[in-house]
Design a protein around this motif. Sequence first.
Motif, PDB file in Angstrom:
ATOM      1  N   UNK A  92       0.627  -1.218   0.060  1.00  0.00           N
ATOM      2  CA  UNK A  92       0.127  -0.006  -0.130  1.00  0.00           C
ATOM      3  C   UNK A  92       0.718   1.204  -0.078  1.00  0.00           C
ATOM      4  N   UNK A  93       1.889   1.163   0.776  1.00  0.00           N
ATOM      5  CA  UNK A  93       2.736   2.261   0.957  1.00  0.00           C
ATOM      6  C   UNK A  93       3.486   2.655  -0.339  1.00  0.00           C
ATOM      7  N   UNK A  94       3.984   1.512  -0.919  1.00  0.00           N
ATOM      8  CA  UNK A  94       4.497   1.789  -2.267  1.00  0.00           C
ATOM      9  C   UNK A  94       3.696   2.308  -3.449  1.00  0.00           C
ATOM     10  N   UNK A  95       2.472   1.723  -3.562  1.00  0.00           N
ATOM     11  CA  UNK A  95       1.514   2.292  -4.388  1.00  0.00           C
ATOM     12  C   UNK A  95       1.192   3.588  -4.286  1.00  0.00           C
ATOM     13  N   UNK A  96       1.130   4.361  -3.060  1.00  0.00           N
ATOM     14  CA  UNK A  96       0.829   5.695  -2.817  1.00  0.00           C
ATOM     15  C   UNK A  96       2.307   6.544  -3.258  1.00  0.00           C
ATOM     16  N   UNK A  97       3.159   5.899  -3.113  1.00  0.00           N
ATOM     17  CA  UNK A  97       4.392   6.576  -3.394  1.00  0.00           C
ATOM     18  C   UNK A  97       4.723   6.758  -4.842  1.00  0.00           C
ATOM     19  N   UNK A  98       4.170   5.676  -5.899  1.00  0.00           N
ATOM     20  CA  UNK A  98       4.258   5.870  -7.136  1.00  0.00           C
ATOM     21  C   UNK A  98       3.090   6.654  -7.758  1.00  0.00           C
ATOM     22  N   UNK A  99       1.849   6.833  -6.893  1.00  0.00           N
ATOM     23  CA  UNK A  99       1.068   7.610  -7.368  1.00  0.00           C
ATOM     24  C   UNK A  99       1.342   9.171  -7.301  1.00  0.00           C
ATOM     25  N   UNK A 100       2.084   9.604  -6.195  1.00  0.00           N
ATOM     26  CA  UNK A 100       2.685  10.819  -5.816  1.00  0.00           C
ATOM     27  C   UNK A 100       3.613  11.151  -6.777  1.00  0.00           C
ATOM     28  N   UNK A 101       4.341   9.942  -7.593  1.00  0.00           N
ATOM     29  CA  UNK A 101       5.337  10.411  -8.502  1.00  0.00           C
ATOM     30  C   UNK A 101       4.537  10.333  -9.976  1.00  0.00           C
ATOM     31  N   UNK A 102       3.228  10.324 -10.017  1.00  0.00           N
ATOM     32  CA  UNK A 102       2.526  10.438 -11.146  1.00  0.00           C
ATOM     33  C   UNK A 102       2.792   9.202 -12.063  1.00  0.00           C
ATOM     34  N   UNK A 103       3.035   8.182 -11.635  1.00  0.00           N
ATOM     35  CA  UNK A 103       3.190   6.982 -12.202  1.00  0.00           C
ATOM     36  C   UNK A 103       2.009   6.145 -12.618  1.00  0.00           C
ATOM     37  N   UNK A 104       1.578   5.815 -13.817  1.00  0.00           N
ATOM     38  CA  UNK A 104       0.206   5.282 -14.184  1.00  0.00           C
ATOM     39  C   UNK A 104       0.411   3.659 -13.761  1.00  0.00           C
ATOM     40  N   UNK A 105      -0.619   3.285 -13.298  1.00  0.00           N
ATOM     41  CA  UNK A 105      -0.677   1.749 -12.813  1.00  0.00           C
ATOM     42  C   UNK A 105      -1.806   1.033 -13.352  1.00  0.00           C
ATOM     43  N   UNK A 106      -1.479  -0.112 -13.646  1.00  0.00           N
ATOM     44  CA  UNK A 106      -2.718  -0.919 -13.885  1.00  0.00           C
ATOM     45  C   UNK A 106      -2.330  -2.526 -13.437  1.00  0.00           C
ATOM     46  N   UNK A 107      -3.723  -3.274 -13.174  1.00  0.00           N
ATOM     47  CA  UNK A 107      -3.414  -4.702 -12.678  1.00  0.00           C
ATOM     48  C   UNK A 107      -3.639  -5.724 -13.981  1.00  0.00           C
ATOM     49  N   UNK A 108      -2.535  -6.755 -14.179  1.00  0.00           N
ATOM     50  CA  UNK A 108      -2.876  -7.726 -15.009  1.00  0.00           C
ATOM     51  C   UNK A 108      -2.689  -9.215 -14.323  1.00  0.00           C
ATOM     52  N   UNK A 109      -3.952  -9.986 -14.221  1.00  0.00           N
ATOM     53  CA  UNK A 109      -4.185 -10.845 -13.397  1.00  0.00           C
ATOM     54  C   UNK A 109      -4.752 -11.990 -14.219  1.00  0.00           C
TER      55      UNK A 109
END
Length: 213
Positions: A92-109
Motif C-alpha cells: 500500500x505504501x509503495x502504491x501511494x509513492x508511485x501515485x505521488x510520482x505520477x506513475x500510471x498503474x494497472x493490474x494484469x491478473x
Amino acid sequence: MKLEAAIFDLDGTLLDSMPIWQGLGENYLLQKKVQPAPGLQDALKTMSLTQAAQHFRAAYGLHETEATILTEIETLISGLYRYEVPLKAGAAEYLQTLQEQNVKMCIATATERHLAESALERLDIRRYFSTVLTSSEVRAGKDNPLIYQRALEHLGAPLTKTVVFEDALHAIETATAAGFRVVGVYDETAAQDRERIEALTEQYIYSFSDWKG
C-alpha cells in the motif's frame, strides 16, 4: 531512468493469496469424486481459471459446462477474497509513492474480475489502478504476452519506462521474452524458482520497501 508506468500482477505479488490456490484444483476434483493426476498443481500454475475449466473437461471428462465449473471453483474461494486475503508487506505504501510520482498503474491478473475487484476494494487500493485486465477477458493466460501488451497499450507509456511486477516464473519468462522490464516479487510458493527468477529480472525483492526504481 524515470518510471512512467507499472503493471502489477495480483496474486503472490500485491496479495498474499497464493496459499489459497495450493491444492484448489485437487480439492475441486475430489469433491467430484475424480482422482487428480500427479502434477496437476504444476499444470494449473500457468492457466487462467477459464483454461483450468477447459482442462478439467478435456482431461477428466467432467460433464459440467465451463461456466458451471468456473462458478463452482469461485464459490470455494470468493469469500476469502471478499473478507480475508491480505496485502503483501509494504504494498500500500509503495502504491501511494508511485501515485505521488505520477506513475500510471494497472493490474494484469489471471484471477477472475469479481474476485480481484472485491479484494482491491476491501483493501482500499483499487483507486491506484486505471484498469484491471484479466486473462479470461483478454482470452490468454500468462504463457502468452497479450495481457502485458494490452496493459502497455492502455497505459500509453514507452516499453522502456514501464515495469512489470510479478512473482511467478512462467509469467516472468513470458514478460521478459516480450521485452518487458520485470521486477520479481518474492512469494513462498515460488521460492524454489528464486535463482531462475533473479537471472531474468532486473531486481528481485522480498518486500516493496526493497524496490529501488
